[in-house]
Design a protein around this motif. Structure first.
Motif, mmCIF file in Angstrom:
data_model
loop_
_atom_site.group_PDB
_atom_site.id
_atom_site.type_symbol
_atom_site.label_atom_id
_atom_site.label_comp_id
_atom_site.label_asym_id
_atom_site.label_seq_id
_atom_site.Cartn_x
_atom_site.Cartn_y
_atom_site.Cartn_z
ATOM 1 N N PHE A 1 -3.415 -1.623 0.919
ATOM 2 C CA PHE A 1 -3.969 -1.387 -0.425
ATOM 3 C C PHE A 1 -4.518 0.023 -0.547
ATOM 4 O O PHE A 1 -4.732 0.721 0.450
ATOM 5 C CB PHE A 1 -5.084 -2.392 -0.728
ATOM 6 C CG PHE A 1 -6.394 -2.078 -0.035
ATOM 7 C CD1 PHE A 1 -6.604 -2.440 1.280
ATOM 8 C CD2 PHE A 1 -7.398 -1.391 -0.702
ATOM 9 C CE1 PHE A 1 -7.801 -2.140 1.926
ATOM 10 C CE2 PHE A 1 -8.603 -1.086 -0.062
ATOM 11 C CZ PHE A 1 -8.799 -1.461 1.252
ATOM 12 N N GLU A 2 -4.760 0.408 -1.793
ATOM 13 C CA GLU A 2 -5.543 1.606 -2.081
ATOM 14 C C GLU A 2 -6.116 1.445 -3.478
ATOM 15 O O GLU A 2 -5.454 0.916 -4.376
ATOM 16 C CB GLU A 2 -4.671 2.864 -2.025
ATOM 17 C CG GLU A 2 -5.444 4.125 -1.681
ATOM 18 C CD GLU A 2 -5.851 4.138 -0.217
ATOM 19 O OE1 GLU A 2 -4.989 4.276 0.649
ATOM 20 O OE2 GLU A 2 -7.064 3.986 0.051
ATOM 21 N N VAL A 3 -7.355 1.861 -3.644
ATOM 22 C CA VAL A 3 -7.977 1.877 -4.969
ATOM 23 C C VAL A 3 -8.328 3.332 -5.239
ATOM 24 O O VAL A 3 -9.416 3.806 -4.909
ATOM 25 C CB VAL A 3 -9.221 0.967 -5.014
ATOM 26 C CG1 VAL A 3 -9.840 0.986 -6.417
ATOM 27 C CG2 VAL A 3 -8.847 -0.463 -4.658
ATOM 28 N N GLN A 4 -7.376 4.049 -5.812
ATOM 29 C CA GLN A 4 -7.562 5.492 -5.944
ATOM 30 C C GLN A 4 -8.416 5.863 -7.145
ATOM 31 O O GLN A 4 -8.886 6.995 -7.242
ATOM 32 C CB GLN A 4 -6.200 6.180 -6.017
ATOM 33 C CG GLN A 4 -5.459 6.038 -4.709
ATOM 34 C CD GLN A 4 -4.205 6.857 -4.598
ATOM 35 O OE1 GLN A 4 -3.247 6.415 -4.008
ATOM 36 N NE2 GLN A 4 -4.204 8.056 -5.162
ATOM 37 N N SER A 5 -8.635 4.905 -8.032
ATOM 38 C CA SER A 5 -9.375 5.239 -9.252
ATOM 39 C C SER A 5 -10.846 5.524 -8.980
ATOM 40 O O SER A 5 -11.518 6.102 -9.825
ATOM 41 C CB SER A 5 -9.252 4.097 -10.268
ATOM 42 O OG SER A 5 -9.845 2.920 -9.771
ATOM 43 N N VAL A 6 -11.347 5.115 -7.809
ATOM 44 C CA VAL A 6 -12.761 5.345 -7.535
ATOM 45 C C VAL A 6 -13.012 6.689 -6.859
ATOM 46 O O VAL A 6 -14.140 7.011 -6.516
ATOM 47 C CB VAL A 6 -13.378 4.200 -6.696
ATOM 48 C CG1 VAL A 6 -13.363 2.904 -7.488
ATOM 49 C CG2 VAL A 6 -12.661 4.024 -5.378
ATOM 50 N N SER A 7 -11.934 7.459 -6.655
ATOM 51 C CA SER A 7 -12.148 8.791 -6.088
ATOM 52 C C SER A 7 -11.086 9.723 -6.638
ATOM 53 O O SER A 7 -10.259 9.328 -7.452
ATOM 54 C CB SER A 7 -12.098 8.755 -4.555
ATOM 55 O OG SER A 7 -10.784 8.439 -4.123
ATOM 56 N N GLY B 1 -2.225 3.952 0.419
ATOM 57 C CA GLY B 1 -2.186 3.113 1.617
ATOM 58 C C GLY B 1 -1.166 1.992 1.530
ATOM 59 O O GLY B 1 -0.666 1.510 2.547
ATOM 60 N N ALA B 2 -0.840 1.548 0.298
ATOM 61 C CA ALA B 2 0.115 0.453 0.119
ATOM 62 C C ALA B 2 1.535 0.948 -0.109
ATOM 63 O O ALA B 2 2.482 0.155 -0.037
ATOM 64 C CB ALA B 2 -0.322 -0.421 -1.054
ATOM 65 N N SER B 3 1.703 2.240 -0.395
ATOM 66 C CA SER B 3 3.029 2.732 -0.807
ATOM 67 C C SER B 3 4.098 2.507 0.258
ATOM 68 O O SER B 3 5.244 2.193 -0.070
ATOM 69 C CB SER B 3 2.945 4.216 -1.168
ATOM 70 O OG SER B 3 2.275 4.369 -2.407
ATOM 71 N N GLY B 4 3.736 2.666 1.523
ATOM 72 C CA GLY B 4 4.707 2.416 2.583
ATOM 73 C C GLY B 4 5.075 0.948 2.678
ATOM 74 O O GLY B 4 6.241 0.590 2.841
ATOM 75 N N MET B 5 4.064 0.067 2.564
ATOM 76 C CA MET B 5 4.373 -1.363 2.643
ATOM 77 C C MET B 5 5.194 -1.807 1.430
ATOM 78 O O MET B 5 6.058 -2.675 1.551
ATOM 79 C CB MET B 5 3.108 -2.211 2.763
ATOM 80 C CG MET B 5 3.432 -3.676 3.061
ATOM 81 S SD MET B 5 1.996 -4.691 3.397
ATOM 82 C CE MET B 5 1.554 -4.115 5.044
ATOM 83 N N LEU B 6 4.953 -1.193 0.275
ATOM 84 C CA LEU B 6 5.770 -1.514 -0.896
ATOM 85 C C LEU B 6 7.242 -1.178 -0.631
ATOM 86 O O LEU B 6 8.141 -1.910 -1.058
ATOM 87 C CB LEU B 6 5.262 -0.760 -2.129
ATOM 88 C CG LEU B 6 3.969 -1.318 -2.740
ATOM 89 C CD1 LEU B 6 3.364 -0.327 -3.738
ATOM 90 C CD2 LEU B 6 4.235 -2.657 -3.431
#
Lengths: 389, 353
Positions: free
Chosen positions: A114-120, A338-343
């Motif tokens: 996962f990644e939550v990029q909106s918080v940074s 962080g999720a782009s590779g697993m996607l």
């Protein structure tokens, strides 16, 4: 590969968006994991271990978030493992999960990224100062633009290739309900006329910054057979490989890194592939900036050196072409780092399961999932097939 | 399962590595461990490391140390944002599946440049707990208080653990605090976070550790007395402290069962218990007999390089087996607040095999 065969029997992902303000981080990963379990027709109690990956913890401001996420991912009382290998992490994480099954240690493993990029602000998070090193770039685009310029100079590719890749992937994304960007009105002209960010990378040739998560359920051979018997085709893991090389080394080629070439050769060897361009029916390749599609096609040995841009120009990599690339819309349409590779790995699995919906490649039997990270120095790949190895 | 052993171990620790960065702290340790068995990185099939960006203060901090290891030509490599004990676990899996016969595992961390207590508070639930900035000493004190309230231990029991650790540290060149003290003397000191005193808490430590793993005959070629890993397992407990009985650590108990701790006598145990009272909990959950020597190195109360300290425990047990001082031992590593996540590793010499 270990003694035990490995099958992907469940795939789940969130709806990706610029801001997923409706859920906490735990809610986001839970959403993807629940969908993977539902797809696998398994329950939380069926899972033996959880393997989670993400890019730097600074993106969310949570140190080692797997500790906090143990409750939301049903990991209590089980092994919980956290991988961090830069942008390739989603792929590396899936491989660690696959290894646990292949080695016969666990029968059913849930893997999540996962990644939550909106918080940074990812661009500045990727522009960090290192002691004794000059600050040479702003964001990943600033770092990779010189590599792209070098590729264009070497290959003599015409200017419009990057635009074609962006147009293709954004159109592919229209067939993927989970993709972050849905731009039905996109045209060649609108990409061409978008603002130039890092010559030659335009705004519309750049990946978005996304919130999202991806999850897969991996099982042993018996689990794969059971899924197949109940009419839910598994994706069989035919080969996995990782390779790393230094940030800087004399003779290092950042346009076509040796680690990428060796990783591809290793994964093809393990999967028994001798002619990858002919044998691979669908490829999900980590392309955060449009020009990386032709660059990686060459690095992956899917065409001759210098010919990657010709495949793009001739439409070979479109859905319906001979070698469809990123039919999901790829990183250019969805990028929770962080999720782009697993996607990529999960979308490859969906293709060979015949479960990719409106972005399905007809009759896909063999698919490649690819992830890279750092300064084009970390690689993770897998090949999945409809048939058991 | 394949026979896999620790064939080499090296470590460093100091209270403050003011002049050396992470690369400079790590590389002598990696060089030492390679020299012990006469191999180069190119001779090893897999490399796996453990460290955390939050301690280094930069994202992708593992890249600078990997660059120093020299991954050229390209290598097969992975990194975990976990203690090095879990990096060892990943390498052990690679060897189990037959994808490698040898592996280099390393871990490092410098706690002194920042405020490690504030840094570790960032591990907590970001919505509910972390905004309150509770530091690990405060959370451990809650746990210790639970033990006292349940009449499961006394403050003198905590001081006894500290006294034994400080005395043992005198023989450990890597200890950053040492010196025999009486229990009465320790109990006279002021509280740091009641009911814990300074000596009940870990010292700020900068350090690194490295291990080489090898399978079967390769292990015997490299090492006269390999320390065979006969069992290894890790488990996690809930994160929310309100969901846990803090006087227990069920994840230790399950990991110990899976690793086979009770399958034979335990000569020595190295427990990664950064707080004195945690040794009492882990010891109980592991089911160790009175005759087991616990933390002969002094344990994490005398040197606690965050991210390396768990791997150090495995190395300390392996070294005692390889040197013939122990036949069978248990190593334990922990992560998270109040012993949330735990790994248990059983190591054995050739005796009885």
């Amino acid at each position: 590969m270990g003694a035990e065969r490995v099958a992907v029997v469940g795939v789940g992902q969130t709806k990706h968006d610029a801001v997923r303000g409706d859920v906490s981080i735990a809610g986001l990963v839970h959403e993807a994991a629940q969908r993977a379990l539902d797809d696998a027709e398994l329950d939380w109690a069926d899972i033996d271990a959880v393997v989670i990956g993400k890019a730097p913890d600074f993106f969310e401001g949570v140190m080692m978030p797997e500790l906090y996420l143990a409750d939301a991912l049903g990991a209590v009382g089980k092994p919980m493992f956290r991988v961090h290998t830069a942008g390739s992490v989603g792929g590396s994480t899936a491989i660690v999960a696959s290894d646990l099954v292949a080695a016969g240690i666990h029968r059913r493993v849930l893997t999540v990224a996962f990644e939550v990029q909106s918080v940074s602000e990812a661009m500045w998070a990727l522009s960090f100062p290192y002691p004794f090193q000059p600050p040479m770039h702003a964001g990943a685009g600033g770092y990779f633009a010189p590599h792209i310029r070098s590729y264009i100079r070497r290959s003599g590719a015409p200017d419009h290739i990057g635009i074609l890749v962006a147009l293709k992937d954004r159109r592919h994304a229209l067939g993927n309900p989970y993709a972050h960007l849905h731009e039905p009105d996109i045209t060649f002209e609108s990409v061409r006329d978008s603002i130039m960010l890092w010559e030659p990378i335009r705004y519309s040739e750049t990946c978005p910054s996304s919130d999202g998560a991806c999850a897969m359920v991996l099982t042993d051979e018996a689990g794969g057979d059971a899924a197949a018997a109940s009419g839910r085709a598994p994706a069989w893991v035919r080969g996995t490989a990782v390779r790393s090389e230094p940030t800087l080394a004399a003779g290092r080629d950042q346009v076509s890194p040796l680690a990428g070439r060796e990783c591809a050769a290793a994964v093809y060897r393990e999967a028994g592939i001798t002619d990858p361009a002919a044998e691979i029916d669908a490829a999900e390749i980590y392309v955060p900036f449009s020009w990386f599609e032709p660059m990686w096609l060459e690095n992956l040995g899917l065409c001759d050196v210098g010919d990657g841009w010709r495949l793009v120009d001739e439409g070979v990599t479109q859905l319906g072409g001979d070698l469809p690339v990123n039919c999901s819309g790829g990183v250019l349409s969805t990028n929770p780092i962080g999720a782009s590779g697993m996607l990529r790995f999960a979308e490859a699995a969906l293709q060979v399961r015949g479960a990719a919906g409106d972005h399905q490649v007809d009759g896909a039997q063999l698919a490649l999932g690819h992830a890279y990270g750092g300064g084009s120095q970390f690689f993770a790949m897998w090949v999945v097939g409809a048939a058991k190895p | 399962m394949r026979d896999v052993a620790v064939v080499a171990f090296a470590q460093s620790a100091s209270a403050q590595e003011g002049d050396r960065n992470e690369v400079e702290v790590l590389m002598p340790v990696v060089t030492e461990v390679r020299d012990q068995v006469g191999v180069t990185t190119a001779d090893l099939d897999f490399v796996c490391s453990g460290s955390t960006d939050y301690q280094a203060g930069v994202p992708f901090s593992f890249v600078m140390t990997l660059d120093a290891i020299g991954p050229w030509p390209p290598i097969r490599e992975s990194h975990v944002d976990m203690d090095g004990a879990w990096a060892l676990y990943e390498a052990w899996v690679k060897i189990q599946m037959g994808a490698a016969d040898t592996a280099l595992v390393y871990a490092y961390g410098k706690s002194s440049p920042g405020d490690i207590r504030r840094v570790l508070s960032r591990q907590l639930d970001p919505y509910v707990t972390a905004p309150l900035w509770p530091d690990p000493d405060a959370l451990a004190a809650l746990q210790a208080r639970c033990l006292l309230d349940a009449d499961m231990a006394t403050e003198a029991d905590f001081a006894s653990v500290a006294a034994r650790s400080l005395a043992a540290a005198e023989a450990n060149p890597h200890a950053v605090v040492a010196g025999a003290r009486s229990v009465e003397d320790l109990l006279d000191e002021a509280y740091l976070a009641s009911p814990l005193r300074r000596h009940d808490c870990p010292p700020v430590t900068d350090g690194a550790a490295a291990v080489i793993l090898a399978a079967g005959d390769r292990a015997r070629d490299l090492c006269e007395r390999p320390a065979w890993i006969t069992g290894i397992d890790h488990r996690i407990d809930p994160h929310q402290l309100g969901m846990r009985d803090l006087t227990a650590a069920p994840s230790v108990r399950v990991a110990a069962e899976r690793a086979g701790v009770a399958d034979g006598p335990v000569d020595v145990a190295e427990l990664h218990t950064p707080y004195s009272h945690q040794e009492l909990i882990v010891r109980r959950e592991l089911g160790l007999a009175d005759g087991t020597e616990v933390n002969p190195s002094g344990g994490a109360l005398v040197a606690n390089a965050v991210m390396a300290a768990g791997l150090v425990r495995i190395g300390e047990v392996a070294e005692r087996i390889s040197s013939g001082r122990a036949g069978r031992g248990v190593a334990h590593a922990t992560s998270g607040p109040c012993l949330q996540q735990n790994l248990v590793c059983v190591l054995e010499g050739d005796r009885g095999r």
